[in-house]
Write an enzyme that holds these catalytic residues in place. Structure first.
Site, PDB file in Angstrom:
ATOM      1  N   GLU A 154      87.034  94.914  27.963  1.00 58.48           N
ATOM      2  CA  GLU A 154      85.519  93.899  27.062  1.00 58.48           C
ATOM      3  C   GLU A 154      85.802  94.332  25.597  1.00 58.48           C
ATOM      4  O   GLU A 154      86.271  95.971  25.147  1.00 58.48           O
ATOM      5  CB  GLU A 154      84.185  94.957  27.239  1.00 58.48           C
ATOM      6  N   LYS A 189      84.680  94.920  22.014  1.00 53.81           N
ATOM      7  CA  LYS A 189      83.456  95.586  21.718  1.00 53.81           C
ATOM      8  C   LYS A 189      82.313  94.685  19.956  1.00 53.81           C
ATOM      9  O   LYS A 189      83.170  94.674  19.373  1.00 53.81           O
ATOM     10  CB  LYS A 189      84.334  96.865  20.694  1.00 53.81           C
ATOM     11  N   TYR A 242      76.838  95.037  28.435  1.00 51.90           N
ATOM     12  CA  TYR A 242      77.604  96.144  28.630  1.00 51.90           C
ATOM     13  C   TYR A 242      77.466  97.197  30.088  1.00 51.90           C
ATOM     14  O   TYR A 242      78.856  97.797  30.162  1.00 51.90           O
ATOM     15  CB  TYR A 242      78.300  97.148  27.878  1.00 51.90           C
ATOM     16  N   LYS A 286      89.665 100.630  17.570  1.00 53.26           N
ATOM     17  CA  LYS A 286      89.113  99.553  16.740  1.00 53.26           C
ATOM     18  C   LYS A 286      90.064  98.989  16.197  1.00 53.26           C
ATOM     19  O   LYS A 286      91.406  98.891  16.375  1.00 53.26           O
ATOM     20  CB  LYS A 286      88.427 100.637  15.762  1.00 53.26           C
ATOM     21  N   CYS A 303      84.365  78.205 -23.628  1.00 52.06           N
ATOM     22  CA  CYS A 303      85.381  77.897 -22.898  1.00 52.06           C
ATOM     23  C   CYS A 303      86.494  78.986 -22.925  1.00 52.06           C
ATOM     24  O   CYS A 303      87.011  78.492 -23.928  1.00 52.06           O
ATOM     25  CB  CYS A 303      85.898  76.270 -22.734  1.00 52.06           C
ATOM     26  N   CYS A 331      83.043  73.658 -18.959  1.00 55.33           N
ATOM     27  CA  CYS A 331      82.971  73.616 -20.681  1.00 55.33           C
ATOM     28  C   CYS A 331      83.509  71.981 -20.572  1.00 55.33           C
ATOM     29  O   CYS A 331      83.368  71.018 -19.806  1.00 55.33           O
ATOM     30  CB  CYS A 331      84.309  73.744 -20.402  1.00 55.33           C
ATOM     31  N   CYS A 333      90.391  70.040 -22.760  1.00 53.84           N
ATOM     32  CA  CYS A 333      90.911  71.015 -22.267  1.00 53.84           C
ATOM     33  C   CYS A 333      91.568  71.171 -21.714  1.00 53.84           C
ATOM     34  O   CYS A 333      91.648  70.447 -20.883  1.00 53.84           O
ATOM     35  CB  CYS A 333      89.816  72.039 -21.633  1.00 53.84           C
TER      36      CYS A 333
HETATM   37  P1  NAD Z   1      80.060 102.572  17.890  1.00 57.72           P
HETATM   38  O1  NAD Z   1      79.610 101.404  17.051  1.00 57.72           O
HETATM   39  O2  NAD Z   1      81.809 103.125  17.061  1.00 57.72           O
HETATM   40  O3  NAD Z   1      79.914 102.591  19.159  1.00 57.72           O
HETATM   41  C1  NAD Z   1      79.193 102.670  19.915  1.00 57.72           C
HETATM   42  C2  NAD Z   1      78.617 101.315  20.293  1.00 57.72           C
HETATM   43  O4  NAD Z   1      79.429  99.853  20.873  1.00 57.72           O
HETATM   44  C3  NAD Z   1      77.505 101.396  21.837  1.00 57.72           C
HETATM   45  O5  NAD Z   1      76.037 101.556  21.199  1.00 57.72           O
HETATM   46  C4  NAD Z   1      77.143  99.658  21.812  1.00 57.72           C
HETATM   47  O6  NAD Z   1      76.191  99.343  21.035  1.00 57.72           O
HETATM   48  C5  NAD Z   1      78.289  99.016  21.071  1.00 57.72           C
HETATM   49  N1  NAD Z   1      79.432  98.465  22.349  1.00 57.72           N
HETATM   50  C6  NAD Z   1      79.861  97.566  21.747  1.00 57.72           C
HETATM   51  N2  NAD Z   1      79.616  96.918  23.505  1.00 57.72           N
HETATM   52  C7  NAD Z   1      80.115  97.782  24.032  1.00 57.72           C
HETATM   53  C8  NAD Z   1      80.313  97.638  25.157  1.00 57.72           C
HETATM   54  N3  NAD Z   1      81.598  96.917  25.576  1.00 57.72           N
HETATM   55  N4  NAD Z   1      80.565  98.717  25.825  1.00 57.72           N
HETATM   56  C9  NAD Z   1      79.583 100.009  25.755  1.00 57.72           C
HETATM   57  N5  NAD Z   1      79.798  99.574  24.347  1.00 57.72           N
HETATM   58  C10 NAD Z   1      79.402  98.260  23.056  1.00 57.72           C
HETATM   59  O7  NAD Z   1      79.174 104.035  17.358  1.00 57.72           O
HETATM   60  P2  NAD Z   1      77.587 104.142  17.061  1.00 57.72           P
HETATM   61  O8  NAD Z   1      77.736 105.135  17.208  1.00 57.72           O
HETATM   62  O9  NAD Z   1      76.950 103.283  17.458  1.00 57.72           O
HETATM   63  O10 NAD Z   1      78.123 103.731  15.482  1.00 57.72           O
HETATM   64  C11 NAD Z   1      79.183 104.291  14.597  1.00 57.72           C
HETATM   65  C12 NAD Z   1      79.355 103.679  14.183  1.00 57.72           C
HETATM   66  O11 NAD Z   1      78.178 102.487  13.362  1.00 57.72           O
HETATM   67  C13 NAD Z   1      80.203 103.198  13.458  1.00 57.72           C
HETATM   68  O12 NAD Z   1      81.375 102.361  13.385  1.00 57.72           O
HETATM   69  C14 NAD Z   1      80.443 103.472  11.851  1.00 57.72           C
HETATM   70  O13 NAD Z   1      81.292 103.541  10.737  1.00 57.72           O
HETATM   71  C15 NAD Z   1      79.262 102.501  11.502  1.00 57.72           C
HETATM   72  N6  NAD Z   1      78.403 102.861  10.887  1.00 57.72           N
HETATM   73  C16 NAD Z   1      78.327 102.748   9.944  1.00 57.72           C
HETATM   74  C17 NAD Z   1      77.316 103.051   8.351  1.00 57.72           C
HETATM   75  C18 NAD Z   1      77.483 102.590   7.755  1.00 57.72           C
HETATM   76  O14 NAD Z   1      76.893 103.676   6.351  1.00 57.72           O
HETATM   77  N7  NAD Z   1      78.128 101.682   7.259  1.00 57.72           N
HETATM   78  C19 NAD Z   1      76.671 104.534   9.192  1.00 57.72           C
HETATM   79  C20 NAD Z   1      76.270 104.953   9.890  1.00 57.72           C
HETATM   80  C21 NAD Z   1      77.098 104.294  11.402  1.00 57.72           C
END
Ligand code: NAD
Length: 785
Positions: A121, A123, A233, A321, A415, A445, A451
């Site tokens: 599936e 993500k 999902y 990913k 400019c 400008c 120009c």
């Molecule tokens: P994740 O997002 O990598 O994976 C788990 C999540 O994927 C599940 O909870 C669900 O919501 C989702 N998902 C989507 N499609 C799915 C499917 N078909 N089957 C199952 N799940 C599915 O893990 P996480 O623990 O939720 O979060 C980590 C992510 O969040 C990382 O990518 C991280 O970079 C990001 N994050 C970013 C920050 C930031 O400051 N930018 C902070 C915390 C987390």
């Protein structure tokens, strides 16, 4: 050892902070890829120092604690995260662990291993939610929270349109907890940000933040207005098993009315998983929603149970990913580019960084309003986003990484190319007779063709295929011609000689002659092409065509007053002013005169377009004068009563009052008391007449028609036609259709449901027709019904 420990503590504190911002506030300050780097650094340090692992480490936990503003919900079956893989080797390693875990034969380089069945599936990048159905009815919606305790968002999930409030069909378990992602489509995200910008609200850096921020609202009315969607999902707590496989479960959920992914597929063995990943990867940009990878799950539920869980993730699933679309980099400088119409645009010069496989060193900043909105300073660490084929954008500043020596971004006063003054554009709006001027987002400008940057762009545009179509003159050659001083206006192109060209880089005898004959061959452009080639700000090909078709000659286009130009389809007052001031500019006049002197013969000039000529009525003209508090209806009444502009301007108070209510009558007289308004109106009318447009005075048209001078009233509902249609038909016979009944009313047409107007008509002894009689009347007068 202590160094490792210190770094571990530092990383935990930092990751906790980012988790809180991301999961609780929905306002991450760094891109995911940076979070993942810190996370992996911590994971590696903990793997090397297992004695330092504690249960409160972010590597052992899911998400972040629930926000106390929401009621808390306990997940009977924990909502976990997913392990992730970035490389093919990580995926093969995952498959090996699964195969081993299930006691199946593991293959080697030559194959031979068991092929595990996986579901595939996309993500989706949104927010995980749990939906609890009791006896088929949605009773609760919750966020994941820290995996054990989530937030009760029942009211909000009910506003997501594709979440069924009641399951379809029969046979569902009494307790059924469904899990899935709430997300925002790419189009929904663009739309939301555009409206937020318009109303001065908060914009979002990406669809995931927009979805999370929209769903976790304390006011569900806000959620209801956001374009959220749900995709299911998996399942959580159930009172009875559904199917023996993951895909079987999802298909059953679909039959019960829950949306599942259209991309759900079964893969037999890891090779098919990798093929699925590549295929979706290629189609990623074309999908209507954003995905950050693919999720593979062992399809057999029995096998899933056998494999079980680790601290924060199942052993039977993994997220493979895709390359991240957001990266961190440094804003080295902001430079200003000067465009064809003189717009001075800020461009971000970035420390080169790879985003989704492409090195990005520049990003557009659109205009100074955008710089202010981002709060951007030179030296800042910024988040760059490169989604699909869209040009890279700076979406956010990482404030906590702002260096002490960061500098503000200033629009240059001069400019950068020609040193002319740089001005902020003004927006002219005219409504209800008043002109309001506000500051535009664009700086320009004022150097025009003096120009170098504008001149080069103007010439490049002038010779381009859809403009004068002069082949053989590329951008580089234009730059040379301008830099060598051989061309300082489009007209100079027609004075070029063989010896001017042959010495330019990339030219030889043959190509020089070819270019000269291409220039010669461009001397008979169509009018629309020529207007477009002039490069008038805001005048694209379509507007050029409208100008040419409607006004029919260059001479008329050059002379047209803004008020007259607004008669053209799709030409508003702002564009009309741009066109008018372009042709008023002495330099532009000179260029056009020079072009004609060099023998340019503009084709297909002729009469005023018939459709334009027919578009004027006196009422419409008076309406375009924007007399305060006089709308199209009032303007029409003036036209009917006075029959000419002169008639309206010289009308006395009593006559005026017969046409309009007191307030509007006063306003018309006040408007024409101004000498400037009189002159403008007269000049526009005179120009329309000069151009050959003569509106029929509505008064005359009406005279001689069977119902001329009569006032009719329509009331109640009509069955054979709408009231608007009935009104049109009466007007075609010369009648005036009024909204209220008085002694002056000639006749009332009353359909079923007629109320006080009919009563009054009867009281006054007026003639009343029902619909049947009315239709008969129309037919008698030759009006088709
Ligand atoms: P994740 O997002 O990598 O994976 C788990 C999540 O994927 C599940 O909870 C669900 O919501 C989702 N998902 C989507 N499609 C799915 C499917 N078909 N089957 C199952 N799940 C599915 O893990 P996480 O623990 O939720 O979060 C980590 C992510 O969040 C990382 O990518 C991280 O970079 C990001 N994050 C970013 C920050 C930031 O400051 N930018 C902070 C915390 C987390």
């Amino acid at each position: 050892m202590t160094a490792a420990k210190n770094r571990i503590l530092e990383l935990r504190a930092e990751l906790d902070q980012h988790n809180y911002r991301y999961h609780v506030l929905d306002e991450p300050s760094i891109p995911d890829i940076e979070y993942d780097r810190l996370f992996h650094e911590l994971k590696a340090l903990e793997a090397a120092n297992p004695e330092l692992v504690t249960s409160d480490s972010p590597t052992q936990r899911v998400g972040s604690a629930a926000l106390s503003a929401f009621t808390q919900v306990r997940h009977e079956v924990p909502m976990l995260s997913l392990g992730n893989a970035f490389e093919e080797t990580d995926m093969r390693e995952f498959d090996r662990r699964v195969t081993e875990g299930l006691d199946l034969p593991v293959g080697d380089l030559f194959g031979g291993g068991a092929a595990v069945e996986y579901s595939c599936e996309p993500k989706l990048d949104g927010l995980a939610v749990s939906l609890l159905y009791q006896d088929g009815v949605l009773v609760r919606g919750a966020t994941r929270g820290d995996g054990t305790t989530g937030e009760d968002i029942s009211v909000n999930v009910r506003t997501v349109r594709n979440i069924p409030l009641k399951l379809h069909g029969t046979g569902w378990p009494a307790t059924l907890e469904v899990r899935g992602e709430v997300f925002m489509s790419k189009a929904g995200f663009e739309r939301l940000n555009a409206t937020q910008l318009e109303v001065g609200g908060k914009t979002f850096a990406n669809p995931r933040n927009a979805a999370a921020g929209s769903l976790r609202q304390l006011d569900s009315k806000i959620t209801a207005n956001r374009p959220l969607e749900f995709c299911c999902y998996g399942i959580g707590q159930v009172s009875a098993d559904i199917a023996e496989t993951h895909i079987g479960n999802l298909q059953q959920l679909k039959a019960w009315g829950l949306p599942i992914s259209h991309e759900l597929k079964l893969a037999n063995g890891i090779a098919e998983c990798l093929a699925y990943y590549r295929d979706i990867g290629e189609r990623r940009n074309a999908l209507p929603y954003e995905i950050d990878g693919v999720v593979f799950k062992v399809n057999s539920i029995a096998a899933q149970r056998e494999l079980g869980f680790r601290a924060r993730e199942p052993r039977w699933a993994i997220a493979h990913k895709f390359p991240a679309m957001e990266e961190l980099t440094e804003l080295l400088d902001v430079e200003f580019q000067v465009g064809r119409t003189g717009a001075v645009t800020p461009v971000a010069r970035l420390k080169p960084v790879k985003v989704a496989g492409v090195t990005v060193a520049n990003a557009t900043l659109h205009n100074m309003d955008e710089v202010a909105r981002l709060g951007l300073m030179i030296g800042d660490t910024v988040i760059i986003r490169r989604a699909g084929d869209v040009i890279p954008q700076v979406v956010q500043v990482v404030l906590e990484r702002r260096p002490d020596n960061a500098r503000p971004v200033k629009i240059p006063e001069q400019c950068p190319v020609c040193g002319s003054h740089v001005e902020r554009t003004q927006l002219v709006k005219r409504s209800k007779g008043r002109e309001t001027i506000s500051e535009g987002a664009v700086y320009r400008c004022v150097g025009r063709l003096a120009c170098g940057a504008q001149l080069k762009q103007a010439i490049i545009h002038f010779v381009s295929r859809r403009a004068m179509d002069i082949e053989g003159l590329g951008d580089k050659s234009v730059e040379q011609l301008v830099d060598e001083g051989l061309v300082s206006s489009p007209a100079d192109l027609y004075a070029l000689k063989f010896e001017d060209i042959v010495d330019l880089e990339g030219f030889a005898e043959v190509s020089s002659n070819k270019l000269l004959s291409a220039i010669e061959g461009s001397k008979k452009p169509g009018l629309a092409r020529f207007i477009y080639a002039l490069g008038i700000p805001d005048v694209g090909e379509e507007t050029a065509k409208v100008l040419a078709r409607s006004l029919g000659s260059l001479e008329r286009v050059q002379r047209a007053l803004p008020q007259v130009l607004t008669y053209l389809p799709d030409v508003g007052l702002e564009v009309a002013h741009e066109i008018h001031s372009f042709f008023e500019d002495a330099h532009n006049q000179q260029v056009i005169a020079d072009l004609l002197k060099h023998g340019l013969q503009i084709q297909d000039q002729g009469d005023l377009g018939a459709e334009f000529a027919a578009s004027t009525t006196l009422g419409g003209f008076l309406d375009k004068l924007h007399i305060p508090s006089v709308g199209p209806g009032g303007a029409q009444k003036l036209a009917e009563k006075f029959g000419s502009l002169q008639g309206v301007m010289s009308a006395d108070w009593l006559d005026m009052r017969q046409a309009l209510p007191e307030k509007q009558a006063n306003s018309v007289r006040e408007f024409f008391a101004s000498e400037e308004n009189r002159q403008l109106a007269e000049a526009a009318e005179k120009q329309l007449a000069d151009f050959g447009m003569h509106w029929q005075s509505e008064k005359k048209v009406v005279e001689g028609l069977p119902l001329a001078g009569q006032t009719w009233v329509l009331t109640g509902s009509l069955e054979l036609m709408s009231r608007d249609v009935a009104k049109d038909k009466l007007e075609s016979l010369g009648a005036k259709v009024a909204g209220s009944v008085s002694a002056k009313t000639h006749c009332v047409v009353a359909g079923p449901g007629a109320g006080s107007k009919l009563t009054k008509a009867n009281e006054l002894g007026l003639k009343v027709l029902d619909e049947e009689a009315f239709v008969g009347f129309l037919k008698d007068h030759g009006v088709p019904v």
